[in-house]
Write a protein that holds these residues in place. Structure first.
Motif, short mmCIF file in Angstrom:
data_model
loop_
_atom_site.label_atom_id
_atom_site.label_comp_id
_atom_site.label_asym_id
_atom_site.label_seq_id
_atom_site.Cartn_x
_atom_site.Cartn_y
_atom_site.Cartn_z
N ASN A 236 1.08 -1.40 0.10
CA ASN A 236 0.39 0.20 0.20
C ASN A 236 0.60 1.50 0.15
O ASN A 236 1.51 1.76 0.87
N ARG A 265 -3.40 -10.27 -0.65
CA ARG A 265 -3.99 -9.14 -1.19
C ARG A 265 -5.16 -9.11 0.42
O ARG A 265 -5.47 -8.36 0.94
N GLY A 269 -4.91 -6.55 2.79
CA GLY A 269 -6.38 -5.73 3.31
C GLY A 269 -7.00 -6.05 4.36
O GLY A 269 -7.10 -5.07 5.15
N ARG A 270 -5.94 -6.66 5.09
CA ARG A 270 -6.25 -7.34 7.09
C ARG A 270 -5.20 -6.30 7.07
O ARG A 270 -5.52 -5.89 9.23
N ARG A 273 -3.50 -1.34 7.36
CA ARG A 273 -5.06 -0.23 7.88
C ARG A 273 -4.67 0.26 9.67
O ARG A 273 -3.71 -0.62 10.60
N GLU A 331 -10.98 -7.01 10.14
CA GLU A 331 -10.51 -7.03 9.54
C GLU A 331 -9.36 -7.13 10.06
O GLU A 331 -7.82 -7.50 10.00
#
Length: 334
Positions: A236, A265, A269-270, A273, A331
């Motif tokens: 990211n 992926r 995504g988890r 963040r 997530e």
């Protein structure tokens, strides 16, 4: 109205022990087993007070308005002078964690492997959904609970689907977490209507952090010469620019190489963040359990959105039901 029933382990008698019971607490987390504790008032003048019928191995059932909330086995008794007697109860998944076994699976579907283990240990199955991830593994000196959790993790990494396991009315159910949205309600009195538990939060705490953030994920594959090859790498860029590079690596089987990028992926995504660990104290609803998703709008701390319940601890004292919840963004759960 809550009622606590005791069933002797030889099924000879059933007692309503509510009148001699002080507070009752039960909790759940993201493991198969859940626990309950209760206290029995004890005095040494039984001619003036009901006799305590509880003993190790007896079955305890918690009922709310004739609906079963919890069922388990008394595993521990604690006495201290003339204080109330403390009892600890575990549901039947406790047996899956206390045993050790050996299993060899030769590329059978994850759901078939789980069902075999449960049947071998006498567990009544409510639902095991189809999970086609092939399990090719030898498990030595592992508990059935550990084996099932490992199988679920393998399936999750391959498909991105996360399952919650819990016992309901003596049967074990596996449900996909995305389908487990709950809205808690309560009533202040029998003659009043239901209210949303979020309408009167009792306490709220919120913690946000980047400590567990990972903004680049690499997937490794082991080749026959014991060398590792990077099969996929995803990142990211905006989070790397803002917070710096935080990388993690995962190893998968060579036969799953075609799925490496998809696995990367899903993991990114988890992990890519902000993480939140939040707690809420609310009026109680027995349907609110770990693994459920709860919509929260709490203006004081700024909690807003859909959260996963990591732990749920319920307390009933003098028929007043409250609950303490630990929440995370969905997530974030590993």
């Amino acid at each position: 109205m809550f009622k606590l029933l005791l069933i002797k382990n030889d099924a000879s008698r059933t007692y309503d022990i509510t009148p001699i019971t002080e507070s009752i607490t039960w909790d759940s987390n993201l493991s198969m087993m859940s626990a309950m504790e209760f206290q029995v008032i004890w005095v040494d003048m039984e001619r003036f007070f009901p006799k305590n019928p509880c003993d190790l191995g007896d079955v305890v059932m918690l009922m709310e308005d004739d609906e079963e909330v919890y069922r388990g086995i008394i595993v521990t008794e604690g006495r201290s002078g003339r204080a109330a007697i403390n009892y600890t109860v575990y549901d039947y998944a406790w047996y899956l964690g206390k045993s050790k076994s050996v299993y060899q699976f030769n590329k059978i579907a994850a759901s078939d492997a789980i069902s075999k283990i449960l049947k071998d240990f006498g567990m009544l199955i409510g639902k095991v959904p189809s999970m086609n991830t092939p399990i090719d593994e030898i498990y030595l000196e592992k508990s059935p609970a550990e084996i099932i959790e490992d199988i679920l993790q393998k399936h999750e990494r391959r498909t991105g689907k996360r399952f919650n396991a819990e016992l309901r009315k003596g049967k074990i159910y596996f449900d996909e977490i995305k389908d487990l949205v709950v809205k808690g309600t309560f009533r202040l009195a029998d003659n009043l209507g239901n209210r949303d538990v979020m309408s009167v939060p009792l306490e709220a705490d919120r913690t946000r952090t980047i400590e567990s953030m990972r903004n680049r994920v690499k997937i490794l594959i082991e080749r026959e010469d014991s060398q590792y090859e990077i099969a996929a790498s995803v990142q990211n860029d905006s989070l790397i620019k803002k917070f710096g590079l935080l990388e993690d690596t995962y190893k998968i089987d060579a036969e799953d190489a075609a799925k490496a990028r998809e696995v990367a992926r899903i993991l990114l995504g988890r992990l890519a963040r902000l993480q939140e660990t939040n707690t809420l104290r609310l009026m109680g609803d027995s349907a609110v359990k770990a693994g459920r998703l709860l919509d929260v709008n709490e203006p004081i701390t700024g909690m807003s959105g859909r959260y996963m319940i990591m732990t749920a601890k319920h307390t009933v004292s003098n028929q007043i039901h409250t609950m303490d919840l630990e929440l995370v963004l969905p997530e974030e759960v590993k």
